[in-house]
Design a protein around this motif. Structure first.
Motif, short mmCIF file in Angstrom:
data_model
loop_
_atom_site.label_atom_id
_atom_site.label_comp_id
_atom_site.label_asym_id
_atom_site.label_seq_id
_atom_site.Cartn_x
_atom_site.Cartn_y
_atom_site.Cartn_z
N GLN A 106 -11.18 -5.01 -19.54
CA GLN A 106 -11.47 -4.78 -20.96
C GLN A 106 -10.43 -3.86 -21.58
OE1 GLN A 106 -15.45 -3.37 -21.61
NE2 GLN A 106 -15.05 -2.74 -23.71
N THR B 186 -18.47 -12.07 -19.27
CA THR B 186 -18.66 -11.75 -20.69
C THR B 186 -20.15 -11.71 -21.02
OG1 THR B 186 -18.11 -12.41 -22.97
CG2 THR B 186 -18.56 -14.19 -21.40
N GLN C 45 -3.07 -7.06 -24.91
CA GLN C 45 -3.91 -7.82 -23.99
C GLN C 45 -3.12 -8.96 -23.37
OE1 GLN C 45 -6.06 -7.67 -21.75
NE2 GLN C 45 -7.84 -7.25 -23.05
N GLU D 289 -14.48 -9.04 -19.31
CA GLU D 289 -14.59 -8.87 -20.76
C GLU D 289 -13.25 -8.49 -21.39
OE1 GLU D 289 -18.19 -7.68 -22.43
OE2 GLU D 289 -19.12 -7.13 -20.53
N LEU E 75 -11.57 -9.55 -23.87
CA LEU E 75 -11.37 -9.70 -25.31
C LEU E 75 -12.29 -8.82 -26.14
CD1 LEU E 75 -11.01 -13.59 -25.55
CD2 LEU E 75 -9.30 -11.88 -24.90
N SER E 76 -13.13 -8.03 -25.49
CA SER E 76 -14.18 -7.31 -26.24
C SER E 76 -13.63 -6.22 -27.14
CB SER E 76 -15.21 -6.72 -25.26
OG SER E 76 -14.58 -5.84 -24.37
N GLU F 196 -17.75 -17.01 -26.30
CA GLU F 196 -16.64 -17.03 -25.34
C GLU F 196 -16.98 -17.94 -24.16
OE1 GLU F 196 -15.31 -13.24 -23.92
OE2 GLU F 196 -14.92 -12.49 -25.93
N ARG G 6 -8.85 -16.60 -27.20
CA ARG G 6 -9.63 -17.59 -26.45
C ARG G 6 -8.83 -18.86 -26.25
NH1 ARG G 6 -14.33 -16.33 -29.73
NH2 ARG G 6 -14.14 -18.35 -30.77
N ASP H 144 -20.66 -12.41 -24.30
CA ASP H 144 -20.49 -13.16 -25.54
C ASP H 144 -20.65 -14.66 -25.24
OD1 ASP H 144 -19.44 -14.61 -27.74
OD2 ASP H 144 -18.16 -12.94 -28.31
N ARG I 150 -9.84 -12.41 -31.24
CA ARG I 150 -10.61 -13.02 -30.16
C ARG I 150 -10.51 -14.53 -30.22
NH1 ARG I 150 -14.59 -9.09 -31.25
NH2 ARG I 150 -15.91 -10.62 -32.29
#
Length: 349
Positions: free
Chosen positions: A82, A191, A140, A159, A161-162, A196, A173, A193, A169
C-alpha cells in the motif's frame, strides 16, 4: 510463473484465529484476488504465502514445492505494498535496480533489466528523478517496476491502489491488468474494494472471519452469491436483502409480495434482488409498495430508495426520474433474477 497450493492453512495467535483452515489452488498465470472487510484474514493469508508469517497449521506449496519454513527471500516472490516504500535518497532508476543488487544479478545486466521494467510501467523518461518529484500514481508504478524487474515466480500485492485518488485508481487498474497479462505472472492481490476485485480478477476468493465464503469468477460471485454475506458485499449498491416467509412459492415480507419463487415448503427466508433488477412500476406488476425515502442522482442513473419495514431497498431508476420525498412509489422485481437465502444459516437455497 507458478501455481500455489494452500492446504488447510491456519494462523492463530493464542485464542485469536486469523485464518481458519483454508484450502485453495491458485493456478499458474492466474490473477487471484482476496477480497473482504478489514480483519477477514486476507492480508495474513498473503503474508503466509510471502513467508512474512509462519502458518500455525497446514502447508503452502509453490509449484509443488513445500515452502513452509523457507525464508521470504528464497521463495522468489515480489511484493507491492500500500505504501510505495521507495528510498527517497535514490533516483527511480536506483530504486528499480535495488532488487537486482540485493539478489546478486550480474551488474552488466542491470541497465537493460531496469529500462525494460520502466518501459513496461511507462516510466522510461522519469528514471533520473527522485520519488518526491513524482505523483502518487508514478510512485506506485515505480514500486511495481521494482517488483517486475526481478521476473519473480509470483507477484503479491497488498492494497497497492488504496492511497490513490479515484481517477488514478481507475487508470492504475487498467495498467495492472495489462501488465499482468503481458508478463503472465501468477498474481495474488489483496483488497477490500469490490470494484477492484471485479475488474482485475480471474477469480475472487471472498473472505470473512478467516474463511473463504465463496471462490469464483467475478460473474459467478456476482450472479450467484453463495450466501447472504457475499450477496451483501458484492455490488455497488449491494444486493437488497428482505426478510420474510416463503410458502407455496409466494414470498411475503414487509410491504412486499413476490409470487413464483421456490416450492411449497413454508420457511423463513431472505429475498435478495439487485438494484438493477428492480424497475419503477404501478398497478398489478408491483412487488413492493412504499413511499420514496431518498433520491440520489448520479448522472447516468438515479438511485431510488424506499423502506420495506426497517429494511431499505434501493433501485436504479432512469437518470431523469425526480419525485418529492414521501411520494407513493411501487417497485417491480425481475423474478427470474431474485435469490432466496435461508434466514437461519444465510446460505443460498
Amino acid at each position: 510463473m507458478a501455481s500455489i497450493s494452500l492446504n488447510k492453512i491456519r494462523k492463530a495467535w493464542g485464542p485469536v484465529v486469523g485464518v481458519d483452515s483454508i484450502d485453495l489452488e491458485i493456478r499458474d498465470k492466474e490473477f487471484m484476488v482476496f477480497l473482504g472487510p478489514s480483519g477477514c484474514g486476507k492480508t495474513t493469508t498473503m503474508r503466509m504465502i510471502a513467508g512474512l508469517e509462519d502458518p500455525t497449521g497446514g502447508e503452502i506449496l509453490i509449484d509443488g514445492e513445500r515452502v513452509n519454513g523457507v525464508d521470504a527471500r528464497d521463495r522468489d516472490v515480489a511484493m507491492v505494498f500500500q505504501s510505495y516504500a521507495l528510498y527517497p535518497n535514490m533516483t527511480i532508476y536506483e530504486n528499480i535496480r535495488f532488487p537486482l543488487r540485493m539478489r546478486g544479478v550480474p551488474r552488466e545486466r542491470h541497465d537493460a533489466l531496469v529500462r525494460e521494467a520502466a518501459a513496461i510501467v511507462e516510466l522510461g523518461d522519469l528514471l533520473d528523478r527522485k520519488p518526491r518529484a513524482l505523483s502518487g500514481g508514478q510512485r506506485q508504478r515505480a514500486a511495481l517496476a521494482r517488483a517486475v524487474v526481478r521476473h519473480p515466480r509470483v507477484f503479491l500485492m497488498d492494497e497497492p491502489l488504496s492511497n490513490l485518488d479515484a481517477k488514478l485508481r481507475l487508470s492504475m487498474r487498467a495498467q495492472l491488468k495489462h501488465i499482468q497479462r503481458r508478463l503472465e505472472t501468477t498474481t495474488v492481490y489483496v483488497t477490500h474494494d469490490q470494484i477492484e476485485a471485479m475488474t482485475l480478477a480471474d477469480r475472487i476468493a471472498i473472505m470473512s472471519k478467516g474463511q473463504i465464503q465463496q471462490l469464483g469468477t467475478p460473474d459467478e460471485v456476482y450472479n450467484n452469491p453463495a450466501n447472504v454475506f457475499v450477496a451483501g458485499f458484492i455490488g455497488s449498491p449491494p444486493m437488497n436483502l428482505i426478510r420474510g416467509d416463503l410458502e407455496n412459492g409466494v414470498f411475503l415480507g414487509a410491504a412486499t409480495r413476490v409470487e413464483g419463487l421456490g416450492d411449497g415448503t413454508r420457511r423463513h427466508v431472505i429475498l435478495g434482488v439487485r438494484p438493477e433488477d428492480i424497475t419503477l412500476a404501478v398497478g398489478a406488476g408491483v412487488h413492493l409498495a412504499s413511499t420514496l425515502y431518498s433520491l440520489e442522482p448520479t448522472g447516468d442513473q438515479t438511485l431510488v430508495s424506499v423502506m420495506a419495514g426497517e429494511q431499505m431497498v434501493v433501485a436504479k431508476g432512469p437518470r431523469s426520474f425526480r419525485q418529492e420525498l414521501g411520494t407513493p412509489i411501487g417497485l417491480a422485481f425481475d423474478v427470474s433474477r431474485c435469490h432466496l437465502f435461508d434466514a437461519a444459516t444465510g446460505e443460498r437455497l
